[in-house]
Design an enzyme around this catalytic site. Sequence first.
Site, PDB file in Angstrom:
ATOM      1  N   LEU A  33      33.466  40.400  30.656  1.00 27.69           N
ATOM      2  CA  LEU A  33      32.674  41.001  31.667  1.00 27.69           C
ATOM      3  C   LEU A  33      31.238  40.256  31.611  1.00 27.69           C
ATOM      4  O   LEU A  33      30.406  40.076  30.393  1.00 27.69           O
ATOM      5  CB  LEU A  33      32.492  42.521  31.546  1.00 27.69           C
ATOM      6  N   HIS A  34      30.589  39.990  32.888  1.00 27.06           N
ATOM      7  CA  HIS A  34      29.313  39.500  32.863  1.00 27.06           C
ATOM      8  C   HIS A  34      28.235  40.669  33.520  1.00 27.06           C
ATOM      9  O   HIS A  34      28.867  41.519  34.301  1.00 27.06           O
ATOM     10  CB  HIS A  34      29.285  37.885  33.491  1.00 27.06           C
ATOM     11  N   HIS A  37      29.836  41.829  36.975  1.00 29.80           N
ATOM     12  CA  HIS A  37      30.858  43.026  36.783  1.00 29.80           C
ATOM     13  C   HIS A  37      29.964  44.336  36.565  1.00 29.80           C
ATOM     14  O   HIS A  37      30.375  45.289  37.105  1.00 29.80           O
ATOM     15  CB  HIS A  37      31.724  42.753  35.575  1.00 29.80           C
ATOM     16  N   GLN A  61      48.381  35.799  39.784  1.00 30.25           N
ATOM     17  CA  GLN A  61      47.561  35.043  40.441  1.00 30.25           C
ATOM     18  C   GLN A  61      47.099  33.897  40.161  1.00 30.25           C
ATOM     19  O   GLN A  61      46.215  32.990  40.651  1.00 30.25           O
ATOM     20  CB  GLN A  61      46.070  36.018  40.946  1.00 30.25           C
ATOM     21  N   GLN A 153      38.706  36.550  48.583  1.00 32.76           N
ATOM     22  CA  GLN A 153      39.400  37.766  48.204  1.00 32.76           C
ATOM     23  C   GLN A 153      38.925  38.748  48.793  1.00 32.76           C
ATOM     24  O   GLN A 153      39.785  39.789  49.223  1.00 32.76           O
ATOM     25  CB  GLN A 153      38.960  37.558  46.762  1.00 32.76           C
TER      26      GLN A 153
HETATM   27  O1  PAF Z   1      38.421  39.356  41.119  1.00 25.61           O
HETATM   28  C1  PAF Z   1      39.006  39.452  40.124  1.00 25.61           C
HETATM   29  O2  PAF Z   1      38.678  39.509  38.797  1.00 25.61           O
HETATM   30  C2  PAF Z   1      40.649  39.525  40.408  1.00 25.61           C
HETATM   31  O3  PAF Z   1      41.231  38.687  41.086  1.00 25.61           O
HETATM   32  C3  PAF Z   1      40.942  41.022  40.564  1.00 25.61           C
HETATM   33  C4  PAF Z   1      40.613  41.523  42.104  1.00 25.61           C
HETATM   34  C5  PAF Z   1      40.625  41.813  39.383  1.00 25.61           C
HETATM   35  C6  PAF Z   1      42.548  41.218  40.809  1.00 25.61           C
HETATM   36  O4  PAF Z   1      43.175  40.627  39.634  1.00 25.61           O
END
Ligand code: PAF
Length: 280
Positions: A33-34, A37, A61, A153
Amino acid sequence: MQIINTVCDLREVIKAWKAAGETVAFVPTMGNLHAGHLQLVTRAKESADRVVVSIFVNPTQFGVGEDFGAYPRTELEDQEKLLTEGADLLFLPSVADIYEPDVNTIITVADLSESYCGAFRPGHFSGVATVVCKLFNIVQPDVALFGLKDFQQLTIIKIMVRDLNIPIEIIGVDTVREPSGLAMSSRNGYLTEDEKRDASALYYILGVARDAILAGNQSLADIEKKAMLSLQQVGFQPDYFAVCRASDLKKATIEDVDLVLLVAAKLGKTRLIDNITFSK
Ligand code: PAF
């Protein structure tokens, strides 16, 4: 802050909150986390009574040869940060908690998942959409928050939520930047000091392209070409630089008013993405 590892235990807590009439905001993350987040958590606290954060490095992913194994995992530091930030619950599932060994169902938001970053990372957005949909079904929040830095996204998640009638409000939160302009990202940790200095050019080049569009005397195609060239001159290997309609990420025409410029480029071994939104 409660730390919960299983779907079953998480559901119990959420059920109790909902029975007490409390609303839930959800921030899905892959950890490390930065400030970007933490900004999502701050906004989440303003949006609901309770804040759930998940940390799950989602294997589906990552493509073959991508950084799944090397992705930074900093669980203890992340827990400290979330505690300080005032999250109510951290959901830390294992891969086995999230995926059945014989998983058969995959969610793909057609078309957009194959363009821009999707063209360079086959299967990436199906992995994202599938895990986000699963996490939504597990947490059942009222709102969910995502960074605008991952603009494609965010757009894909909004389309999925609309198409599947998922009753969750999606909130996009502004990108947090280093003083140099470099967008905060967990992958910035891969950059050397020299690369980090050069990486700030990504945002600068986005700004130059935006100003050229606002000046209105060059074609959008020329502006894209010039931006690709500028990126190469700084030492990037650009994947794409695209002028898009902000609403659906279709290629922009000169008539479109609300725009987003999307860019992805490699610096050394690190692939960076960024964007800038504006209206004409
Ligand atoms: O953006 C992210 O950190 C990831 O793509 C997510 C949305 C947590 C899905 O794994």
